[in-house]
Design a protein around this motif. Sequence first.
Motif, short mmCIF file in Angstrom:
data_model
loop_
_atom_site.label_atom_id
_atom_site.label_comp_id
_atom_site.label_asym_id
_atom_site.label_seq_id
_atom_site.Cartn_x
_atom_site.Cartn_y
_atom_site.Cartn_z
N TRP A 75 -12.48 -23.54 -19.65
CA TRP A 75 -12.51 -22.11 -19.37
C TRP A 75 -13.89 -21.66 -18.90
N ARG A 76 -13.92 -21.06 -17.70
CA ARG A 76 -15.15 -20.49 -17.15
C ARG A 76 -14.78 -19.23 -16.37
N TYR A 77 -15.77 -18.35 -16.24
CA TYR A 77 -15.53 -17.14 -15.46
C TYR A 77 -16.85 -16.62 -14.91
N ASP A 78 -16.75 -15.83 -13.88
CA ASP A 78 -17.89 -15.10 -13.32
C ASP A 78 -17.39 -13.75 -12.83
N VAL A 79 -18.20 -12.72 -13.04
CA VAL A 79 -17.89 -11.39 -12.51
C VAL A 79 -18.98 -11.06 -11.51
N ARG A 80 -18.55 -10.90 -10.28
CA ARG A 80 -19.49 -10.58 -9.20
C ARG A 80 -19.16 -9.20 -8.67
N GLU A 81 -20.01 -8.69 -7.83
CA GLU A 81 -19.84 -7.35 -7.29
C GLU A 81 -18.51 -7.19 -6.54
N GLU A 82 -18.10 -8.23 -5.82
CA GLU A 82 -16.90 -8.15 -4.99
C GLU A 82 -15.65 -8.73 -5.63
N GLU A 83 -15.82 -9.59 -6.66
CA GLU A 83 -14.66 -10.29 -7.21
C GLU A 83 -14.92 -10.81 -8.61
N ILE A 84 -13.82 -11.19 -9.25
CA ILE A 84 -13.86 -11.87 -10.55
C ILE A 84 -13.29 -13.26 -10.30
N GLU A 85 -14.00 -14.28 -10.73
CA GLU A 85 -13.52 -15.64 -10.56
C GLU A 85 -13.23 -16.24 -11.93
N LEU A 86 -12.03 -16.79 -12.07
CA LEU A 86 -11.60 -17.41 -13.31
C LEU A 86 -11.24 -18.87 -13.04
N GLU A 87 -11.59 -19.74 -13.98
CA GLU A 87 -11.21 -21.15 -13.87
C GLU A 87 -10.71 -21.61 -15.23
N GLU A 88 -9.52 -22.19 -15.23
CA GLU A 88 -8.93 -22.67 -16.47
C GLU A 88 -8.02 -23.84 -16.16
N GLY A 89 -7.57 -24.52 -17.19
CA GLY A 89 -6.61 -25.60 -17.02
C GLY A 89 -7.14 -26.92 -17.52
N ILE A 133 -9.43 -12.97 -19.79
CA ILE A 133 -10.59 -13.79 -20.16
C ILE A 133 -10.57 -13.80 -21.69
N PRO A 134 -10.19 -14.92 -22.29
CA PRO A 134 -9.97 -14.94 -23.74
C PRO A 134 -11.26 -15.14 -24.54
N ALA A 135 -11.24 -14.68 -25.76
CA ALA A 135 -12.21 -15.04 -26.81
C ALA A 135 -13.67 -14.85 -26.42
N LEU A 136 -14.02 -13.63 -26.08
CA LEU A 136 -15.43 -13.28 -25.86
C LEU A 136 -15.94 -12.57 -27.11
N GLU A 137 -17.24 -12.62 -27.34
CA GLU A 137 -17.82 -11.85 -28.43
C GLU A 137 -17.47 -10.38 -28.20
N GLU A 138 -17.23 -9.62 -29.28
CA GLU A 138 -16.81 -8.22 -29.16
C GLU A 138 -17.71 -7.41 -28.25
N THR A 139 -19.02 -7.50 -28.46
CA THR A 139 -19.95 -6.70 -27.66
C THR A 139 -19.92 -7.13 -26.19
N GLU A 140 -19.84 -8.43 -25.96
CA GLU A 140 -19.77 -8.93 -24.60
C GLU A 140 -18.48 -8.47 -23.92
N ALA A 141 -17.38 -8.47 -24.66
CA ALA A 141 -16.09 -8.03 -24.10
C ALA A 141 -16.15 -6.55 -23.71
N GLU A 142 -16.73 -5.72 -24.57
CA GLU A 142 -16.83 -4.29 -24.26
C GLU A 142 -17.74 -4.05 -23.06
N GLU A 143 -18.87 -4.75 -23.03
CA GLU A 143 -19.79 -4.61 -21.89
C GLU A 143 -19.12 -5.07 -20.60
N LEU A 144 -18.39 -6.17 -20.67
CA LEU A 144 -17.70 -6.70 -19.49
C LEU A 144 -16.61 -5.75 -19.03
N ARG A 145 -15.86 -5.18 -19.96
CA ARG A 145 -14.81 -4.22 -19.61
C ARG A 145 -15.42 -3.03 -18.88
N PHE A 146 -16.50 -2.50 -19.40
CA PHE A 146 -17.16 -1.36 -18.77
C PHE A 146 -17.72 -1.75 -17.41
#
Length: 159
Positions: A75-89, A133-146
């Motif tokens: 599981w990996r992810y990146d959030v960029r200005e233009e897109e969100i990239e997810l990798e899993e499997g 995007i599963p299982a992020l620390e609570e604060t990181e998840a809230e910051e990422l959502r915002f």
Amino acid sequence: MVLRPQKRISNKALTVWRISGVITSVIGWSITATALFLLHIFDAPFWISIILVVLGILFPCLHIFVTPTLRWRSWRYDVREEEIELEEGIFVKTRTLVPMIRVQHVDTNQGPILRRYKLASVVVHTAATAHEIPALEETEAEELRFFISKLARTAEEDV
């Protein structure tokens, strides 16, 4: 050269997924015990019982020890200005690009096990699907959502 997403989910995800594996295994053992009881009552061949016992040992080992580790590593992810990239499997790698322009809203989810370990999942909704995007620390998840909702608003205004 193809760059992989760099951010990882919390390593506490291993514990959460192992607990889920234990719960799944207990349910599986209950079903297996019932099946063994019924096989005994109806005098089924003994080899069927052996297969059920072996599977009852093998699958919990996979669900509790092997799968969580492989899943976490993949599981990996990146959030960029233009897109969100997810990798899993584990065996089949899935790489997903979600354009910010397509994001409609962003949620955080937190079940009882995630809450116990102060984790949350971020769910990005588009018109057609939802990406988690599963299982992020609570604060990181809230910051990422915002952050994602802010980037999605900006992308929408630019159109």
